[in-house]
Design a protein around this motif. Structure first.
Motif, PDB file in Angstrom:
ATOM      1  N   THR A   1       0.819  -1.215   0.000  1.00 40.75           N
ATOM      2  CA  THR A   1       0.000   0.000   0.000  1.00 40.75           C
ATOM      3  C   THR A   1       0.846   1.255   0.000  1.00 40.75           C
ATOM      4  O   THR A   1       0.690   2.144  -0.846  1.00 40.75           O
ATOM      5  CB  THR A   1      -0.941  -0.003   1.218  1.00 40.75           C
ATOM      6  N   ILE A   2       1.761   1.369   0.949  1.00 39.21           N
ATOM      7  CA  ILE A   2       2.604   2.557   0.995  1.00 39.21           C
ATOM      8  C   ILE A   2       3.616   2.541  -0.139  1.00 39.21           C
ATOM      9  O   ILE A   2       3.974   3.594  -0.689  1.00 39.21           O
ATOM     10  CB  ILE A   2       3.290   2.698   2.376  1.00 39.21           C
ATOM     11  N   GLY A   3       4.064   1.340  -0.544  1.00 40.07           N
ATOM     12  CA  GLY A   3       5.015   1.247  -1.643  1.00 40.07           C
ATOM     13  C   GLY A   3       4.452   1.778  -2.939  1.00 40.07           C
ATOM     14  O   GLY A   3       5.144   2.486  -3.689  1.00 40.07           O
ATOM     15  N   ARG A   4       3.214   1.447  -3.231  1.00 39.91           N
ATOM     16  CA  ARG A   4       2.587   1.948  -4.469  1.00 39.91           C
ATOM     17  C   ARG A   4       2.453   3.462  -4.430  1.00 39.91           C
ATOM     18  O   ARG A   4       2.723   4.151  -5.421  1.00 39.91           O
ATOM     19  CB  ARG A   4       1.221   1.291  -4.670  1.00 39.91           C
ATOM     20  N   ALA A   5       2.040   3.998  -3.277  1.00 38.50           N
ATOM     21  CA  ALA A   5       1.874   5.442  -3.163  1.00 38.50           C
ATOM     22  C   ALA A   5       3.210   6.159  -3.317  1.00 38.50           C
ATOM     23  O   ALA A   5       3.304   7.189  -4.012  1.00 38.50           O
ATOM     24  CB  ALA A   5       1.235   5.785  -1.818  1.00 38.50           C
ATOM     25  N   VAL A   6       4.241   5.634  -2.680  1.00 29.35           N
ATOM     26  CA  VAL A   6       5.556   6.277  -2.753  1.00 29.35           C
ATOM     27  C   VAL A   6       6.134   6.167  -4.162  1.00 29.35           C
ATOM     28  O   VAL A   6       6.705   7.137  -4.686  1.00 29.35           O
ATOM     29  CB  VAL A   6       6.499   5.653  -1.710  1.00 29.35           C
ATOM     30  N   THR A   7       5.986   5.014  -4.785  1.00 31.04           N
ATOM     31  CA  THR A   7       6.506   4.849  -6.146  1.00 31.04           C
ATOM     32  C   THR A   7       5.876   5.859  -7.095  1.00 31.04           C
ATOM     33  O   THR A   7       6.585   6.568  -7.829  1.00 31.04           O
ATOM     34  CB  THR A   7       6.236   3.421  -6.649  1.00 31.04           C
ATOM     35  N   LEU A   8       4.558   5.944  -7.077  1.00 32.00           N
ATOM     36  CA  LEU A   8       3.888   6.886  -7.978  1.00 32.00           C
ATOM     37  C   LEU A   8       4.246   8.323  -7.639  1.00 32.00           C
ATOM     38  O   LEU A   8       4.453   9.160  -8.528  1.00 32.00           O
ATOM     39  CB  LEU A   8       2.371   6.688  -7.903  1.00 32.00           C
ATOM     40  N   GLY A   9       4.335   8.629  -6.335  1.00 28.47           N
ATOM     41  CA  GLY A   9       4.667   9.989  -5.931  1.00 28.47           C
ATOM     42  C   GLY A   9       6.067  10.397  -6.347  1.00 28.47           C
ATOM     43  O   GLY A   9       6.288  11.530  -6.806  1.00 28.47           O
ATOM     44  N   LEU A  10       7.032   9.498  -6.204  1.00 33.97           N
ATOM     45  CA  LEU A  10       8.403   9.828  -6.611  1.00 33.97           C
ATOM     46  C   LEU A  10       8.501   9.980  -8.125  1.00 33.97           C
ATOM     47  O   LEU A  10       9.209  10.871  -8.622  1.00 33.97           O
ATOM     48  CB  LEU A  10       9.368   8.753  -6.122  1.00 33.97           C
ATOM     49  N   LEU A  11       7.799   9.127  -8.862  1.00 27.76           N
ATOM     50  CA  LEU A  11       7.786   9.277 -10.314  1.00 27.76           C
ATOM     51  C   LEU A  11       7.200  10.620 -10.720  1.00 27.76           C
ATOM     52  O   LEU A  11       7.734  11.304 -11.605  1.00 27.76           O
ATOM     53  CB  LEU A  11       6.988   8.134 -10.952  1.00 27.76           C
TER      54      LEU A  11
END
Length: 266
Positions: free
Chosen positions: A11-21
């Motif tokens: 859950t947090i990994g998906r949010a962080v990945t998209l946010g960093l991109l």
């Protein structure tokens, strides 16, 4: 920056990945589960506890930093908790040293201090008081990060995350909530802060009822913008509210989570 995100399918990994991109960073994803549908980043299906497999990823990818989000997010016995939180961190740190990757952002937890009685604003100087074996794993991982910062000069930021949710669901969450947007802001600040050495911050939004001090995060450039108070009218009081407010770890500090350290056959 080109960043390895572990636990990228969570859950947090998906949010962080998209946010960093979205913020212009390159992301390399790692998780022990298969690559999820719709992923647009290089993806490695690897268990972070497998040091050789982790080292192979570092040999293949050119990286500037690591965001370590992988780990079992709930209570387990002591050996499993240490494996999930400490051994995975060790494998990453060794690979970072070998391949000259200088920065790690770690998803620690409020449960590293969860047994602290709830009285006043808690600072990062408070002694570790884990509320569970999960919390013990986070404390031990933070100690390992400190060792590698001192021994090898790595920059490591341990983010003691509160309640990462789309919106607060309990009265406790009005104090401990970390919004997805602020979660990304927190990670990017920890990745880009100038020479933090070993640092700890509390990962919560700018909550009116905050239990933890946000100033260490602000010193690293983390400026949260969201506040759980906007949802206060939608959160209904519950019978367990007083018990969950007795310690900063909330339900993790209650007898519900008491168990032996080691699982033994009867």
């Amino acid at each position: 920056m080109r960043v390895l995100v572990t636990g990228a399918a969570g859950t947090i990994g998906r949010a962080v990945t998209l946010g960093l991109l979205d913020r212009g960073h390159e992301v390399v994803s790692l998780d022990r589960v298969p690559e999820p549908d719709g992923n647009e980043t290089p993806f490695h299906t690897v268990d972070c506890a497998d040091a050789d497999a982790v080292a192979a990823v570092f040999a293949e990818e050119s990286l500037d930093g690591v965001v370590h989000l992988a780990g079992h997010p709930d209570e387990a016995n002591l050996p499993d908790s240490l494996a999930s939180h400490v051994l995975t961190t060790a494998a990453l740190l060794d690979a970072m040293v070998e391949h000259d990757v200088p920065r790690l952002v770690y998803a620690s937890s409020n449960h590293a201090v969860g047994r602290t009685p709830r009285r006043e604003l808690l600072t990062v100087d408070a002694r570790p008081r884990p509320d569970t074996f999960y919390g013990v794993g986070k404390v031990a991982a933070e100690a390992l990060l400190s060792l590698y910062a001192d021994r090898y000069g790595l920059d490591v930021v341990s983010c003691r995350i509160g309640s990462f949710l789309p919106r607060p669901e309990t009265v406790r969450h009005l104090s401990t909530w970390l919004s997805p947007d602020d979660g990304v802001r927190m990670v990017e600040a920890a990745l880009t802060a100038t020479a933090p050495g070993f640092a700890v911050l509390y990962g919560i939004s700018a909550n009116t009822r905050a239990w933890w001090d946000l100033e260490p995060g602000r010193a690293l450039g983390y400026e949260p913008l969201d506040d759980a108070e906007q949802f206060a009218d939608t959160v209904a009081p519950a019978a367990q509210d007083d018990e969950e407010a007795a310690h900063v770890g909330g339900p993790f500090a209650t007898p519900t989570y008491y168990r032996p350290a080691l699982d033994r056959l009867a």
